[in-house]
Write a protein that holds these residues in place. Sequence first.
Motif, PDB file in Angstrom:
ATOM      1  N   GLY A   1       0.835  -1.197   0.000  1.00 46.39           N
ATOM      2  CA  GLY A   1       0.000   0.000   0.000  1.00 46.39           C
ATOM      3  C   GLY A   1       0.865   1.240   0.000  1.00 46.39           C
ATOM      4  O   GLY A   1       1.943   1.252  -0.601  1.00 46.39           O
ATOM      5  N   GLY A   2       0.410   2.255   0.710  1.00 50.96           N
ATOM      6  CA  GLY A   2       1.131   3.518   0.702  1.00 50.96           C
ATOM      7  C   GLY A   2       1.569   3.999   2.063  1.00 50.96           C
ATOM      8  O   GLY A   2       2.143   5.094   2.176  1.00 50.96           O
ATOM      9  N   ALA A   3       1.324   3.219   3.100  1.00 53.95           N
ATOM     10  CA  ALA A   3       1.687   3.643   4.450  1.00 53.95           C
ATOM     11  C   ALA A   3       3.151   3.332   4.738  1.00 53.95           C
ATOM     12  O   ALA A   3       3.751   2.445   4.123  1.00 53.95           O
ATOM     13  N   ALA A   4       3.728   4.058   5.679  1.00 54.85           N
ATOM     14  CA  ALA A   4       5.113   3.815   6.075  1.00 54.85           C
ATOM     15  C   ALA A   4       5.281   2.366   6.496  1.00 54.85           C
ATOM     16  O   ALA A   4       4.417   1.789   7.169  1.00 54.85           O
ATOM     17  N   ASP A   5       6.397   1.767   6.083  1.00 55.34           N
ATOM     18  CA  ASP A   5       6.773   0.392   6.384  1.00 55.34           C
ATOM     19  C   ASP A   5       5.961  -0.650   5.610  1.00 55.34           C
ATOM     20  O   ASP A   5       6.169  -1.848   5.793  1.00 55.34           O
ATOM     21  N   GLU A   6       5.034  -0.217   4.745  1.00 53.16           N
ATOM     22  CA  GLU A   6       4.434  -1.145   3.787  1.00 53.16           C
ATOM     23  C   GLU A   6       5.346  -1.173   2.557  1.00 53.16           C
ATOM     24  O   GLU A   6       6.348  -0.465   2.488  1.00 53.16           O
TER      25      GLU A   6
END
Length: 223
Positions: free
Chosen positions: A120-125
């Motif tokens: 996705g687009g979240a940090a750590d993804e």
Amino acid sequence: MSPTRVTRWKQLALLAGGLSIAVAAPHATAAVAPSGPGTGAATALTAAGSTAYDDSYYQDALGRTGPALKDALHGIVSEQTKLSYSQVWDALKATDEDPADPSRVVLLYSGRSQSKSENGGAADEWNREHVWAKSHGGFGTATGPGTDIHHLRPTDVTVNSARGNKDFDEGGSEVGEAPGNYTDSDSWEPRDRVKGDVARMIFYMAVRYEGGDGFADLELNDR
């Protein structure tokens, strides 16, 4: 169309560490027809006794060198199955699957193994990295070079952002989230283990996209 360039090619060639570029896809793929990496394949194609390539698939390129070799490879690799940008998610889950754990993928720059579902687009993804930067190719994410999984790889979201559209070169400061990679204000050095992969992907893009199909002519230079 006028050529659209990727800079610092000489440095990229050095980063490949003198690797002999065999005629093979940059990374495994079940979703797109096999394709050669590009102009760097000349040595492998003409080497006596070489069995690193499919001589029936590459028949039209055998014995050729220089521009004739590039033209022949372009014709071969242009026959491919095209994916939408949303389909790329599932494709990368196959092409970059962790051989030690089929529920995970290995990220290009960091080498980290991560759950396939954590995309996705979240940090750590993880998300979809365009190794040939979109802004350096005049393409977006419409079906075509922007969805070609021969240069799309899974990367950590923040590492992807840190690389941005920087050209490949040597040096800089080590990237905290991706040790072994180095960056400065305008360049990115991939970790040693994937430098050959990066070189093959860039060669492939320069061979596949020659100004047809409504896309730019992608070329390499050192400027």
